[in-house]
Design a protein around this motif. Sequence first.
Motif, PDB file in Angstrom:
ATOM      1  N   PHE A 193       0.816  -1.210   0.000  1.00  0.00           N
ATOM      2  CA  PHE A 193       0.000   0.000   0.000  1.00  0.00           C
ATOM      3  C   PHE A 193       0.855   1.267   0.000  1.00  0.00           C
ATOM      4  CE2 PHE A 193      -3.188  -2.876   2.181  1.00  0.00           C
ATOM      5  CZ  PHE A 193      -3.969  -3.021   1.052  1.00  0.00           C
ATOM      6  N   TRP A 194       2.084   1.140   0.487  1.00  0.00           N
ATOM      7  CA  TRP A 194       2.954   2.310   0.567  1.00  0.00           C
ATOM      8  C   TRP A 194       3.943   2.364  -0.588  1.00  0.00           C
ATOM      9  CZ3 TRP A 194       1.361   5.856   3.751  1.00  0.00           C
ATOM     10  CH2 TRP A 194       0.611   5.480   4.868  1.00  0.00           C
ATOM     11  N   ASP A 195       3.931   1.351  -1.452  1.00  0.00           N
ATOM     12  CA  ASP A 195       4.841   1.326  -2.593  1.00  0.00           C
ATOM     13  C   ASP A 195       4.252   2.179  -3.716  1.00  0.00           C
ATOM     14  OD1 ASP A 195       6.594   0.835  -4.620  1.00  0.00           O
ATOM     15  OD2 ASP A 195       6.419  -1.347  -4.579  1.00  0.00           O
ATOM     16  N   LYS A 196       4.784   3.395  -3.895  1.00  0.00           N
ATOM     17  CA  LYS A 196       4.222   4.325  -4.863  1.00  0.00           C
ATOM     18  C   LYS A 196       4.459   3.891  -6.302  1.00  0.00           C
ATOM     19  CE  LYS A 196       2.802   6.953  -1.569  1.00  0.00           C
ATOM     20  NZ  LYS A 196       1.383   7.035  -1.233  1.00  0.00           N
ATOM     21  N   SER A 197       5.315   2.884  -6.514  1.00  0.00           N
ATOM     22  CA  SER A 197       5.541   2.396  -7.875  1.00  0.00           C
ATOM     23  C   SER A 197       4.398   1.506  -8.344  1.00  0.00           C
ATOM     24  CB  SER A 197       6.866   1.629  -7.956  1.00  0.00           C
ATOM     25  OG  SER A 197       6.800   0.434  -7.179  1.00  0.00           O
ATOM     26  N   LEU A 198       3.571   1.040  -7.392  1.00  0.00           N
ATOM     27  CA  LEU A 198       2.423   0.216  -7.744  1.00  0.00           C
ATOM     28  C   LEU A 198       1.220   1.116  -7.987  1.00  0.00           C
ATOM     29  CD1 LEU A 198       2.753  -2.641  -5.083  1.00  0.00           C
ATOM     30  CD2 LEU A 198       3.454  -2.703  -7.476  1.00  0.00           C
ATOM     31  N   THR A 199       0.546   0.911  -9.095  1.00  0.00           N
ATOM     32  CA  THR A 199      -0.609   1.737  -9.427  1.00  0.00           C
ATOM     33  C   THR A 199      -1.806   0.848  -9.765  1.00  0.00           C
ATOM     34  OG1 THR A 199       0.044   1.823 -11.764  1.00  0.00           O
ATOM     35  CG2 THR A 199       0.841   3.593 -10.335  1.00  0.00           C
ATOM     36  N   ILE A 200      -2.967   1.421  -9.605  1.00  0.00           N
ATOM     37  CA  ILE A 200      -4.213   0.764  -9.990  1.00  0.00           C
ATOM     38  C   ILE A 200      -4.817   1.584 -11.119  1.00  0.00           C
ATOM     39  CG2 ILE A 200      -6.513   0.050  -9.257  1.00  0.00           C
ATOM     40  CD1 ILE A 200      -5.437  -0.218  -6.428  1.00  0.00           C
ATOM     41  N   ASN A 201      -4.928   0.988 -12.277  1.00  0.00           N
ATOM     42  CA  ASN A 201      -5.423   1.724 -13.429  1.00  0.00           C
ATOM     43  C   ASN A 201      -6.889   2.115 -13.230  1.00  0.00           C
ATOM     44  OD1 ASN A 201      -2.976   1.482 -14.804  1.00  0.00           O
ATOM     45  ND2 ASN A 201      -3.558  -0.482 -15.701  1.00  0.00           N
ATOM     46  N   ALA A 202      -7.219   3.336 -13.639  1.00  0.00           N
ATOM     47  CA  ALA A 202      -8.591   3.803 -13.549  1.00  0.00           C
ATOM     48  C   ALA A 202      -9.462   3.064 -14.570  1.00  0.00           C
ATOM     49  CB  ALA A 202      -8.647   5.314 -13.819  1.00  0.00           C
ATOM     50  N   ILE A 203     -10.705   2.815 -14.201  1.00  0.00           N
ATOM     51  CA  ILE A 203     -11.616   2.092 -15.096  1.00  0.00           C
ATOM     52  C   ILE A 203     -12.729   2.992 -15.612  1.00  0.00           C
ATOM     53  CG2 ILE A 203     -11.169  -0.160 -14.072  1.00  0.00           C
ATOM     54  CD1 ILE A 203     -13.709   0.145 -12.443  1.00  0.00           C
ATOM     55  N   GLY A 204     -12.613   4.291 -15.345  1.00  0.00           N
ATOM     56  CA  GLY A 204     -13.607   5.215 -15.881  1.00  0.00           C
ATOM     57  C   GLY A 204     -14.894   5.214 -15.076  1.00  0.00           C
ATOM     58  N   ALA A 205     -15.980   5.576 -15.746  1.00  0.00           N
ATOM     59  CA  ALA A 205     -17.256   5.798 -15.062  1.00  0.00           C
ATOM     60  C   ALA A 205     -17.844   4.538 -14.439  1.00  0.00           C
ATOM     61  CB  ALA A 205     -18.263   6.409 -16.030  1.00  0.00           C
ATOM     62  N   ILE A 206     -17.410   3.369 -14.874  1.00  0.00           N
ATOM     63  CA  ILE A 206     -17.991   2.141 -14.316  1.00  0.00           C
ATOM     64  C   ILE A 206     -17.456   1.837 -12.920  1.00  0.00           C
ATOM     65  CG2 ILE A 206     -18.499   1.109 -16.550  1.00  0.00           C
ATOM     66  CD1 ILE A 206     -16.013  -0.601 -16.251  1.00  0.00           C
ATOM     67  N   TRP A 207     -16.611   2.730 -12.376  1.00  0.00           N
ATOM     68  CA  TRP A 207     -16.204   2.577 -10.974  1.00  0.00           C
ATOM     69  C   TRP A 207     -17.430   2.485 -10.081  1.00  0.00           C
ATOM     70  CZ3 TRP A 207     -17.916   5.716  -7.106  1.00  0.00           C
ATOM     71  CH2 TRP A 207     -18.487   6.943  -7.485  1.00  0.00           C
ATOM     72  N   LEU A 227      -4.880   3.390  -1.894  1.00  0.00           N
ATOM     73  CA  LEU A 227      -6.004   3.168  -2.800  1.00  0.00           C
ATOM     74  C   LEU A 227      -6.237   1.674  -2.958  1.00  0.00           C
ATOM     75  CD1 LEU A 227      -5.206   5.856  -5.537  1.00  0.00           C
ATOM     76  CD2 LEU A 227      -6.662   6.060  -3.508  1.00  0.00           C
ATOM     77  N   LEU A 228      -7.371   1.218  -2.486  1.00  0.00           N
ATOM     78  CA  LEU A 228      -7.714  -0.195  -2.552  1.00  0.00           C
ATOM     79  C   LEU A 228      -8.312  -0.538  -3.912  1.00  0.00           C
ATOM     80  CD1 LEU A 228      -9.404  -0.520   0.967  1.00  0.00           C
ATOM     81  CD2 LEU A 228      -7.014  -0.945   0.357  1.00  0.00           C
ATOM     82  N   PRO A 229      -8.196  -1.795  -4.335  1.00  0.00           N
ATOM     83  CA  PRO A 229      -8.794  -2.196  -5.620  1.00  0.00           C
ATOM     84  C   PRO A 229     -10.313  -2.275  -5.543  1.00  0.00           C
ATOM     85  CG  PRO A 229      -7.896  -4.115  -4.479  1.00  0.00           C
ATOM     86  CD  PRO A 229      -7.497  -2.905  -3.673  1.00  0.00           C
ATOM     87  N   TRP A 230     -10.931  -2.422  -6.714  1.00  0.00           N
ATOM     88  CA  TRP A 230     -12.383  -2.660  -6.830  1.00  0.00           C
ATOM     89  C   TRP A 230     -13.219  -1.520  -6.247  1.00  0.00           C
ATOM     90  CZ3 TRP A 230     -10.902  -7.620  -3.992  1.00  0.00           C
ATOM     91  CH2 TRP A 230     -10.217  -8.480  -4.861  1.00  0.00           C
ATOM     92  N   SER A 231     -12.686  -0.297  -6.285  1.00  0.00           N
ATOM     93  CA  SER A 231     -13.406   0.888  -5.784  1.00  0.00           C
ATOM     94  C   SER A 231     -13.815   0.739  -4.328  1.00  0.00           C
ATOM     95  CB  SER A 231     -14.647   1.158  -6.645  1.00  0.00           C
ATOM     96  OG  SER A 231     -14.304   1.514  -7.959  1.00  0.00           O
ATOM     97  N   LEU A 232     -13.013   0.022  -3.545  1.00  0.00           N
ATOM     98  CA  LEU A 232     -13.352  -0.208  -2.138  1.00  0.00           C
ATOM     99  C   LEU A 232     -13.279   1.064  -1.301  1.00  0.00           C
ATOM    100  CD1 LEU A 232     -11.724  -3.692  -1.475  1.00  0.00           C
ATOM    101  CD2 LEU A 232     -14.157  -3.117  -1.386  1.00  0.00           C
ATOM    102  N   ASN A 233     -12.390   1.994  -1.678  1.00  0.00           N
ATOM    103  CA  ASN A 233     -12.359   3.270  -0.964  1.00  0.00           C
ATOM    104  C   ASN A 233     -13.708   3.965  -1.068  1.00  0.00           C
ATOM    105  OD1 ASN A 233      -9.521   2.591  -1.763  1.00  0.00           O
ATOM    106  ND2 ASN A 233      -9.077   4.403  -0.529  1.00  0.00           N
ATOM    107  N   ALA A 234     -14.247   3.998  -2.297  1.00  0.00           N
ATOM    108  CA  ALA A 234     -15.549   4.635  -2.515  1.00  0.00           C
ATOM    109  C   ALA A 234     -16.659   3.866  -1.813  1.00  0.00           C
ATOM    110  CB  ALA A 234     -15.831   4.731  -4.011  1.00  0.00           C
ATOM    111  N   ALA A 235     -16.586   2.538  -1.842  1.00  0.00           N
ATOM    112  CA  ALA A 235     -17.592   1.718  -1.164  1.00  0.00           C
ATOM    113  C   ALA A 235     -17.608   2.003   0.332  1.00  0.00           C
ATOM    114  CB  ALA A 235     -17.322   0.236  -1.416  1.00  0.00           C
ATOM    115  N   MET A 236     -16.431   2.183   0.910  1.00  0.00           N
ATOM    116  CA  MET A 236     -16.353   2.512   2.334  1.00  0.00           C
ATOM    117  C   MET A 236     -16.919   3.907   2.610  1.00  0.00           C
ATOM    118  SD  MET A 236     -12.537   1.063   3.269  1.00  0.00           S
ATOM    119  CE  MET A 236     -12.607   1.693   4.960  1.00  0.00           C
ATOM    120  N   ALA A 237     -16.514   4.870   1.788  1.00  0.00           N
ATOM    121  CA  ALA A 237     -16.943   6.257   1.999  1.00  0.00           C
ATOM    122  C   ALA A 237     -18.435   6.447   1.777  1.00  0.00           C
ATOM    123  CB  ALA A 237     -16.159   7.186   1.080  1.00  0.00           C
TER     124      ALA A 237
END
Length: 237
Positions: free
Chosen positions: A4-18, A64-74
């Motif tokens: 989670f702290w490795d800034k070299s790892l990214t999660i690609n955006a999936i657009g509006a279907i988030w 930033l968690l996968p599968w839009s989990l941040n948004a699901a939590m918020a």
Amino acid sequence: MNPFWDKSLTINAIGAIWFLLAMYFGNIIFNTLIKSSRGNLFVSGVVATAITFGGFYLSDMGILLPWSLNAAMASQLFYYGGYLIRKFDLIEKYGISGSIVGIALWMISAQSGFLYLNTAHADSPILAVLGGIGGSFSLMYLAKLLCETKLNLDAVKYYGQMSLIVLCVHLIDLNTCAISGKIYENLIQTTGDQIIAVSMEILYRFLLTVVGIIVIPRLPIVRSFYLNRVYPFWAKK
């Protein structure tokens, strides 16, 4: 190393279907919360609050968690607010007064900054949540009034039925043309007013989707991708 702290790892955006992923996991989290709290609204409210602001906190920390989990939590306090509105029939009991308070909260929230639910970030999370719930209450009451009138709402129903086309047209603009973003940037530079810029961006996106739901159902083959039940590629014999 913690990934989670490795800034070299990214999660690609999936657009509006988030939104679809966020709603799916948001539903699971909230239903689990309600069942596990056994109807205790105080406990479920406290836990929903903790999860919501936990989602905002993770995003602000760059986790930033996968599968839009941040948004699901918020989104949990929004679920909780809607649950209370329905459980206690608040639209019927406090429709007008609740809408006035809701609009006031929304206006205060709008002045406090932006809410980016897709990334679970808000300039002022508390006001964003209050404004979101208040604005939603006002829209619910407006929808109730419209349903009780004798107005012809066929156009509104049709727009809802064409939601897949609306989503896809929005994605095309968002990922390819990006005109809405240019409208916002130009208006910010020329007027310096965020409310005007956002309003015009929303108006453009709405009008673009209206064009889409009018034109696409009239295009052979293309319409079959969106409305396959009505316009199948091969007619059943």
